[in-house]
Design an enzyme around this catalytic site. Structure first.
Site, short mmCIF file in Angstrom:
data_model
loop_
_atom_site.label_atom_id
_atom_site.label_comp_id
_atom_site.label_asym_id
_atom_site.label_seq_id
_atom_site.Cartn_x
_atom_site.Cartn_y
_atom_site.Cartn_z
N CYS A 8 0.84 -1.21 0.00
CA CYS A 8 0.00 0.00 0.00
C CYS A 8 0.87 1.26 0.00
O CYS A 8 1.86 1.35 0.72
CB CYS A 8 -0.90 -0.01 1.23
SG CYS A 8 -1.99 1.42 1.29
N CYS A 12 0.34 4.73 7.00
CA CYS A 12 -0.30 4.63 8.33
C CYS A 12 0.69 3.94 9.28
O CYS A 12 1.09 2.80 9.04
CB CYS A 12 -1.59 3.83 8.23
SG CYS A 12 -2.66 4.39 6.90
N CYS A 15 0.48 0.22 10.40
CA CYS A 15 0.06 -0.81 9.45
C CYS A 15 1.23 -1.57 8.80
O CYS A 15 2.07 -0.97 8.14
CB CYS A 15 -0.80 -0.18 8.36
SG CYS A 15 -1.39 -1.41 7.18
N CYS A 52 -16.17 -9.61 6.23
CA CYS A 52 -15.51 -8.36 5.85
C CYS A 52 -14.30 -8.64 4.97
O CYS A 52 -13.48 -9.49 5.30
CB CYS A 52 -15.10 -7.61 7.11
SG CYS A 52 -14.37 -6.01 6.72
N CYS A 83 -19.19 -6.73 4.10
CA CYS A 83 -18.53 -5.48 4.48
C CYS A 83 -17.23 -5.42 3.69
O CYS A 83 -16.64 -6.46 3.39
CB CYS A 83 -18.25 -5.48 5.98
SG CYS A 83 -17.38 -4.01 6.56
N CYS A 143 -19.26 1.43 8.96
CA CYS A 143 -18.48 0.84 10.03
C CYS A 143 -17.26 1.73 10.19
O CYS A 143 -16.46 1.86 9.27
CB CYS A 143 -18.08 -0.59 9.64
SG CYS A 143 -16.93 -1.36 10.79
N ARG A 215 -17.47 -2.86 18.55
CA ARG A 215 -16.77 -4.11 18.24
C ARG A 215 -15.37 -4.14 18.83
O ARG A 215 -14.57 -3.23 18.60
CB ARG A 215 -16.62 -4.26 16.72
CG ARG A 215 -17.94 -4.22 16.00
CD ARG A 215 -17.77 -4.44 14.51
NE ARG A 215 -19.07 -4.38 13.88
CZ ARG A 215 -19.92 -5.41 13.81
NH1 ARG A 215 -19.58 -6.57 14.30
NH2 ARG A 215 -21.10 -5.27 13.25
S1 SF4 Z 1 -4.11 1.01 6.94
FE1 SF4 Z 1 -2.47 -0.03 5.75
S2 SF4 Z 1 -3.52 -0.83 3.97
FE2 SF4 Z 1 -4.87 0.72 4.85
S3 SF4 Z 1 -4.35 2.64 3.84
FE3 SF4 Z 1 -3.05 2.55 5.66
S4 SF4 Z 1 -1.13 1.59 4.97
FE4 SF4 Z 1 -2.71 1.17 3.41
#
Ligand code: SF4
Length: 292
Positions: A8, A12, A15, A52, A83, A143, A215
């Site tokens: 990705c 984040c 992540c 999901c 989801c 959600c 949740r």
């Molecule tokens: S949470 Fe992870 S998968 Fe989702 S946008 Fe952020 S970096 Fe990408």
């Protein structure tokens, strides 16, 4: 289920699927329908009522939407609610997913606006709010929750709840995640949240969003049974169930069932199969009323 893992472009800080961090997660292309259907069938047999599907995108392309629409229709055909969590959506993409049979869209606010740039810098808080609006305008149920244990202050946790509770209407489903500190991510060394503060988070979510499904989501494994039990007492009425939550571990499904049994909680499916209603935080709000 992660239907498209890793690679990705977003950053984040929590992540392991970001291409910016060296976490050992390998990028994979989107799964085929058969593979997803098999997992959905197994989830249904294990008592899940909603399936999901997550994909690691900043925002899907239109051709991605076409493929995900195929997955959604197939899973819906099994009689499960659907989801998806696919990143930022344009209005026409949200409409296409709705037309394919999508029930819910997950798009978390993560934290308070004031702490957001400490967690992710590749997008703005307003972009999250815009996608939530597009999703709602398409008639999808929302959600939306967040993550705690990312080094935020209590005021940021309160700020997250205030954002969620003031969405109009507030989300149908509110996942509260306990950060899973994955080595290689920028937040891997964050101070874990005090377990009782996690329970407080659940309680405040319940009080401010009385009809939402609150949740217990990622990080349940780290909480242990006693804290999860307190969370149910504080008003949690749903868990994410299955061996993995996208790419992080989840408690074993049998261990979950045993815990629910120990606590006298019944799943919605058990009830629908004719079991007598009982102390039922898994269905209602957990306070003994029937608002669920
Ligand atoms: S949470 Fe992870 S998968 Fe989702 S946008 Fe952020 S970096 Fe990408």
């Amino acid at each position: 289920m992660s239907v498209k893992t890793g690679g990705c472009p977003e950053n984040c800080g929590y992540c392991p699927q970001s291409a910016e961090f060296d976490t050992g997660v390998k990028a994979q292309k989107m799964l085929e329908v058969d593979e997803v259907l098999q997992a959905a069938q197994a989830a249904k047999q294990a008592g899940a009522t909603r399936f999901c599907m997550g994909a690691a995108w900043r925002a899907p392309k239109d051709r991605d939407i076409d493929k995900v629409a195929g997955l959604i229709s197939a899973v819906k055909g099994l009689g499960l609610e659907t989801c998806a969590t696919l990143g930022m959506l344009q209005p026409d993409q949200a409409l296409a997913l709705k037309a394919a049979g999508l029930d819910y869209y997950n798009h978390n606010l993560d934290t308070a606006p004031e702490y957001y740039q400490d967690v992710v810098s590749t997008r703005q808080y307003q972009e999250r709010l815009d996608t939530l609006q597009n999703v709602r305008d398409a008639g999808l149920r929302v959600c939306c929750g967040g993550i705690v244990g990312m080094g935020e202050a209590p005021v940021h946790r309160a700020g997250l709840i205030a954002q969620l509770a003031n969405l109009n209407p507030y989300p149908d489903s509110v996942p509260i995640n306990n950060l899973v500190r994955v080595p290689g991510t920028p937040l891997a060394e964050s101070e874990p949240i005090d377990p009782l503060d996690f329970v407080r988070m659940i309680a405040v979510a319940r009080i401010t969003m009385p009809k939402a499904r609150v949740r217990l989501s990622a990080g349940r494994q780290q909480l242990g049974e006693a804290v999860q039990a307190l969370c149910f007492l504080a008003g949690a009425n749903s868990i994410f169930y299955g061996d993995k939550l996208l790419v992080t571990g989840n408690p074993d499904a049998n261990a979950d069932l045993q815990l629910l049994r120990k606590l006298g909680l019944r799943s919605r499916q058990t009830q629908e199969e004719g079991a007598a209603p009982a102390a039922n935080a898994a269905q209602g709000c957990g306070c003994g009323c029937t608002c669920g």
